[in-house]
Design a protein around this motif. Structure first.
Motif, PDB file in Angstrom:
ATOM      1  N   ASN A 112     -21.655  59.703  74.003  1.00  0.00           N
ATOM      2  CA  ASN A 112     -21.729  58.844  72.976  1.00  0.00           C
ATOM      3  C   ASN A 112     -22.507  58.637  71.510  1.00  0.00           C
ATOM      4  OD1 ASN A 112     -20.318  56.744  71.429  1.00  0.00           O
ATOM      5  ND2 ASN A 112     -18.028  56.364  72.470  1.00  0.00           N
ATOM      6  N   GLN A 113     -23.070  58.240  73.213  1.00  0.00           N
ATOM      7  CA  GLN A 113     -24.282  57.511  71.861  1.00  0.00           C
ATOM      8  C   GLN A 113     -25.583  58.198  71.508  1.00  0.00           C
ATOM      9  OE1 GLN A 113     -26.145  53.686  73.931  1.00  0.00           O
ATOM     10  NE2 GLN A 113     -24.496  54.293  75.611  1.00  0.00           N
ATOM     11  N   LEU A 114     -25.680  59.230  71.888  1.00  0.00           N
ATOM     12  CA  LEU A 114     -26.794  60.454  71.355  1.00  0.00           C
ATOM     13  C   LEU A 114     -25.990  60.897  70.387  1.00  0.00           C
ATOM     14  CD1 LEU A 114     -27.245  62.803  73.809  1.00  0.00           C
ATOM     15  CD2 LEU A 114     -28.916  61.719  72.074  1.00  0.00           C
ATOM     16  N   ALA A 115     -24.351  60.819  69.841  1.00  0.00           N
ATOM     17  CA  ALA A 115     -24.126  62.229  68.912  1.00  0.00           C
ATOM     18  C   ALA A 115     -24.414  60.837  67.989  1.00  0.00           C
ATOM     19  CB  ALA A 115     -22.022  61.727  69.161  1.00  0.00           C
ATOM     20  N   GLU A 116     -23.802  59.214  68.013  1.00  0.00           N
ATOM     21  CA  GLU A 116     -23.423  58.108  67.375  1.00  0.00           C
ATOM     22  C   GLU A 116     -24.822  58.047  66.767  1.00  0.00           C
ATOM     23  OE1 GLU A 116     -23.989  54.276  68.738  1.00  0.00           O
ATOM     24  OE2 GLU A 116     -23.029  53.457  66.875  1.00  0.00           O
ATOM     25  N   ALA A 117     -26.183  58.164  67.600  1.00  0.00           N
ATOM     26  CA  ALA A 117     -27.367  58.868  66.117  1.00  0.00           C
ATOM     27  C   ALA A 117     -28.380  59.848  64.952  1.00  0.00           C
ATOM     28  CB  ALA A 117     -28.201  59.036  67.898  1.00  0.00           C
ATOM     29  N   LEU A 118     -26.190  60.679  65.585  1.00  0.00           N
ATOM     30  CA  LEU A 118     -26.527  61.634  64.321  1.00  0.00           C
ATOM     31  C   LEU A 118     -25.327  61.540  63.586  1.00  0.00           C
ATOM     32  CD1 LEU A 118     -26.291  65.038  67.422  1.00  0.00           C
ATOM     33  CD2 LEU A 118     -28.201  64.487  65.508  1.00  0.00           C
ATOM     34  N   LEU A 119     -24.961  60.554  64.080  1.00  0.00           N
ATOM     35  CA  LEU A 119     -23.528  60.810  62.856  1.00  0.00           C
ATOM     36  C   LEU A 119     -23.707  59.536  61.786  1.00  0.00           C
ATOM     37  CD1 LEU A 119     -20.427  61.525  65.227  1.00  0.00           C
ATOM     38  CD2 LEU A 119     -21.300  62.912  63.492  1.00  0.00           C
ATOM     39  N   LEU A 120     -24.394  58.994  62.120  1.00  0.00           N
ATOM     40  CA  LEU A 120     -25.806  57.687  61.323  1.00  0.00           C
ATOM     41  C   LEU A 120     -26.055  58.435  60.525  1.00  0.00           C
ATOM     42  CD1 LEU A 120     -25.947  54.820  63.902  1.00  0.00           C
ATOM     43  CD2 LEU A 120     -24.480  54.374  62.251  1.00  0.00           C
ATOM     44  N   ILE A 166     -35.524  59.052  74.357  1.00  0.00           N
ATOM     45  CA  ILE A 166     -36.069  59.383  73.920  1.00  0.00           C
ATOM     46  C   ILE A 166     -35.157  60.839  73.221  1.00  0.00           C
ATOM     47  CG2 ILE A 166     -37.906  61.558  73.884  1.00  0.00           C
ATOM     48  CD1 ILE A 166     -39.027  59.679  76.270  1.00  0.00           C
ATOM     49  N   ALA A 167     -34.365  61.042  73.714  1.00  0.00           N
ATOM     50  CA  ALA A 167     -33.430  62.234  73.118  1.00  0.00           C
ATOM     51  C   ALA A 167     -32.327  61.620  71.486  1.00  0.00           C
ATOM     52  CB  ALA A 167     -32.522  62.653  74.137  1.00  0.00           C
ATOM     53  N   ILE A 168     -32.064  60.364  72.127  1.00  0.00           N
ATOM     54  CA  ILE A 168     -32.004  59.673  70.923  1.00  0.00           C
ATOM     55  C   ILE A 168     -32.905  59.386  69.901  1.00  0.00           C
ATOM     56  CG2 ILE A 168     -30.955  57.546  70.057  1.00  0.00           C
ATOM     57  CD1 ILE A 168     -28.908  57.181  72.413  1.00  0.00           C
ATOM     58  N   ALA A 169     -34.222  58.937  70.191  1.00  0.00           N
ATOM     59  CA  ALA A 169     -35.067  58.435  69.380  1.00  0.00           C
ATOM     60  C   ALA A 169     -35.372  60.757  68.120  1.00  0.00           C
ATOM     61  CB  ALA A 169     -36.149  58.338  69.729  1.00  0.00           C
ATOM     62  N   LEU A 170     -34.989  61.055  68.984  1.00  0.00           N
ATOM     63  CA  LEU A 170     -35.451  62.774  68.376  1.00  0.00           C
ATOM     64  C   LEU A 170     -34.812  63.352  67.333  1.00  0.00           C
ATOM     65  CD1 LEU A 170     -36.683  64.228  71.229  1.00  0.00           C
ATOM     66  CD2 LEU A 170     -38.156  63.855  69.238  1.00  0.00           C
ATOM     67  N   ALA A 171     -33.160  62.510  67.642  1.00  0.00           N
ATOM     68  CA  ALA A 171     -31.964  63.007  67.163  1.00  0.00           C
ATOM     69  C   ALA A 171     -31.763  63.622  65.672  1.00  0.00           C
ATOM     70  CB  ALA A 171     -30.686  62.213  67.333  1.00  0.00           C
ATOM     71  N   CYS A 172     -32.661  62.703  64.483  1.00  0.00           N
ATOM     72  CA  CYS A 172     -32.268  62.987  62.873  1.00  0.00           C
ATOM     73  C   CYS A 172     -34.256  63.660  62.650  1.00  0.00           C
ATOM     74  CB  CYS A 172     -32.012  61.408  62.583  1.00  0.00           C
ATOM     75  SG  CYS A 172     -30.607  61.174  63.104  1.00  0.00           S
ATOM     76  N   ARG A 173     -35.006  63.925  63.691  1.00  0.00           N
ATOM     77  CA  ARG A 173     -36.032  64.716  63.477  1.00  0.00           C
ATOM     78  C   ARG A 173     -36.705  63.186  62.519  1.00  0.00           C
ATOM     79  NH1 ARG A 173     -37.183  68.072  66.679  1.00  0.00           N
ATOM     80  NH2 ARG A 173     -34.983  68.889  67.879  1.00  0.00           N
ATOM     81  N   PRO A 174     -36.675  62.116  63.246  1.00  0.00           N
ATOM     82  CA  PRO A 174     -37.953  61.536  62.528  1.00  0.00           C
ATOM     83  C   PRO A 174     -39.285  61.756  62.021  1.00  0.00           C
ATOM     84  CG  PRO A 174     -37.095  60.621  65.084  1.00  0.00           C
ATOM     85  CD  PRO A 174     -36.718  61.872  64.807  1.00  0.00           C
TER      86      PRO A 174
END
Lengths: 327, 306
Positions: A112-120, A166-174
């Motif tokens: 859920n938290q990973l998907a949120e990072a993407l969907l935001l 770290i995966a969350i930070a990477l989610a949107c390829r910042p």
């Protein structure tokens, strides 16, 4: 030069009822594409405040940015209104924090938290977000990622939690990842794994990174350039190899001397005498003069500027600039 | 988990039995219902006959087990005063009480939770202090005092609202205010402190760092964590509302089970009092049970300890 981030004269002050604390008092640096910049210093040196000023994640009740510029692709982030900053956070500049144990929301699943990072930041169906989340978990070396998606943070170890962060930070390829003491709360073997992960991801994704740490060993392992901070200002900066090879500032020398040498048989570890100063503006002496073994008259009467020595090397010490400097 | 639920249900049933027993004994200590029913005195024979008809001539233990057996077989007995089945009396009045209770509970949530959130977000501001001041005042004033005060001001002096009974939406206004101020105040205070515990936690900063907007950070990430305490206090307030309805219904002549219970207690109508108290007791125990069971749904850290 593909300069991604340039910070100029950043001043971030903390306000309490009686005091004004210049936590960051005129810090400038730049971060190039694909570069890892280390920010080192003791607790209270202002290194975390620099990181938080860039994304403006701090308590506005007592923190204020008093001056400077934070140019991201040439656009001043300090002129971006608060409510617009959320478009930049996570999308362009992501952060990894010190305590993975408390950084994940305990009531939502990892997936859920990973998907949120993407969907935001991206419009996509939830099923696709889920697939991408699994892919991210795989990327940060989490075994059987499909099974971990439904786990809650308390079911993971500290090292696994930090991988998720770290995966969350990477989610949107910042373009930039700011990691604030990412390995401090982990035990040594896990620290090494996380650092390996950073090194690998950096090679794969070509992201720039601002790595904040008090651990010189971490800097040596992953950083290209480093800045040594003390009392809210930069004391020395340059390429890591050069600084490790020949530190100039007495403070940098002290920090390096704190690393124990395995070949030497010593009973006590070296520590820099004295404590990090409690600062109050305005500052009228070298901030390190109270603890410096080589301090002389001028050090106590006037704060030295950051003398540029060429090749990106700079040091804030009267021994290397001004009339007293030899040669 | 199943085992836990089973144990909790058994405990809840024991609680109900205990309360019911206490009420059974206490009501009988208040005196003889026949005194009330034959106020003119009546001759001894008539009294004896009446006692016999009501089953009051039996030994106490026998009355007790008879009553329990009746409850278990779905027969709550017959009212001494109305001479009608107790269950019918309650069935007629249940709607009035439930409607009032539902409105009061709705108002409690609708005002309590947002006020608490608001106070927490403006922590230490004048508005926060005002809200909390109102909250302390709100829950220290007993609901029946507030009810009488409201009748005095709005019905007697200003003649704006009806002082009692039912019929129009206007009839709801005063009882709902009297009953919901204290629970709303409590909910506001607890929501505020639960949220303040969460605000400042690292995971909220992380949510911000991910790019979540402030509203999402508060209403999704923070409030979801504060929800456990909020649900606990909401359950407690629902119990308070159910218990408080007995008094407030009397003040406003609301034709619900509260009024029925109070009148029956005065008339020593034992079967009605016993059944009424049992209904209240079962509702409160059931609410507490549901609140306890909701924890595992709300907090994954409590889940799966079996």
């Amino acid at each position: 030069m593909d300069e991604l981030l340039r910070v100029r004269g950043l001043k971030t002050y903390y306000y309490s009822a009686k005091h004004v604390v210049p936590a960051v008092d005129g810090v400038s640096f730049s971060l190039r594409k694909g570069e890892v910049l280390g920010l080192v210093g003791e607790s209270g040196s202002g290194k975390s405040t620099v990181a938080r000023s860039v994304t403006r994640i701090f308590n506005k009740a007592y923190t204020r940015i008093e001056g400077g510029e934070i140019l991201f692709h040439g656009r001043d982030l300090l002129k971006v209104p608060d409510r617009k900053m959320s478009d930049i956070r996570g999308r362009h500049i992501a952060m990894v924090f010190q305590n993975p144990q408390t950084s994940l929301n305990p009531v939502f699943s990892i997936g859920n938290q990973l998907a949120e990072a993407l969907l935001l930041h991206q419009k996509m169906p939830r099923t696709l977000a889920r697939e991408k989340a699994v892919e991210l978990l795989r990327q940060v070396n989490i075994p059987s990622p499909e099974l971990r998606m439904g786990d809650f943070p308390h079911q993971l170890s500290g090292g696994m939690q930090q991988r998720v962060m770290i995966a969350i930070a990477l989610a949107c390829r910042p373009e930039i990842i700011i990691a604030d003491e990412p390995t401090t709360a982990l035990d040594v073997t896990i620290q090494a794994q996380i650092l390996d992960l950073f090194t690998r991801l950096r090679g794969e994704a070509g992201m720039s990174m601002l790595l904040i740490t008090h651990n010189m060993g971490v800097v040596a392992e992953v950083c290209d350039r480093m800045m040594v901070m003390y009392g809210g200002v930069v004391m020395e900066e340059g390429r890591c190899a050069e600084i490790f090879d020949k530190p100039l500032h007495e403070y940098t020398k002290g920090l390096l001397a704190c690393i124990p040498d395995l070949d030497e048989d010593k009973d006590t570890l070296y520590s820099i005498p004295g404590q990090a100063p409690r600062l109050e503006a305005p500052v009228t002496a070298c901030r390190f003069s109270g603890r410096c073994g080589k301090a002389f008259g001028k050090c106590r009467g006037q704060e030295p500027p950051l003398f540029a020595l060429g090749g990106g090397r700079a040091v804030r010490c009267w021994l290397y600039g001004g009339e007293e400097a030899a040669g | 988990m199943k085992r836990y639920v089973a144990v909790r249900v058994i405990k809840a049933l024991l609680t109900v039995l205990f309360v019911w027993t206490v009420v059974f004994i206490l009501s009988r200590v208040t005196g003889d219902p026949v005194d009330w029913m034959l106020q003119s005195g009546g001759d001894m024979r008539a009294r004896e006959q009446l006692r016999h008809n009501l089953g009051l001539d039996l030994p106490l233990a026998q009355q007790y087990f008879r009553a329990i057996a009746g409850m278990l077989t779905g027969d709550a007995g017959t009212s001494f005063y109305y001479a009608r089945p107790v269950s019918d009396l309650f069935a007629e009045r249940m709607t009035a009480t439930l409607t009032l209770g539902a409105v009061v509970f709705g108002v409690t949530i609708l005002f309590g939770v947002p006020l608490g959130v608001f106070a927490a977000l403006r922590h230490n501001s004048v508005l926060d202090r005002l809200t909390m001041g109102f909250s302390v005042a709100g829950y220290t004033v007993p609901n029946f005092v507030l009810g009488i005060l409201l009748i005095f001001i709005f019905s007697l002096h200003l003649k704006l609202l009806p002082s009692g009974s039912v019929g129009t939406p206007a009839h709801f206004v005063l009882p709902v205010i009297a009953m919901s101020v204290a629970p709303a105040a409590n909910v506001a205070r607890l929501t505020r402190s639960a949220l303040l515990d969460v605000i400042g936690q690292d995971f909220l900063e992380c949510a911000r760092a991910k790019g979540a907007k402030e509203s999402r950070v508060i209403f999704k990430h923070a409030l979801r964590n504060a929800l456990i305490s909020v649900v606990t206090i909401l359950g407690a307030q629902l119990g308070y509302i159910i218990g408080g309805s007995v008094v407030v219904e009397t003040v406003f002549a609301w034709p619900g089970i509260g009024t029925l219970i109070v009148n029956s207690a005065k008339q020593r109508d034992f079967p009605v009092v016993q059944f009424g108290v049992m209904i209240i007791c079962i509702s409160v125990t059931a609410i507490n049970l549901l609140v306890d069971l909701s924890y595992s749904a709300l907090d994954p850290r409590i889940r799966g300890r079996d």
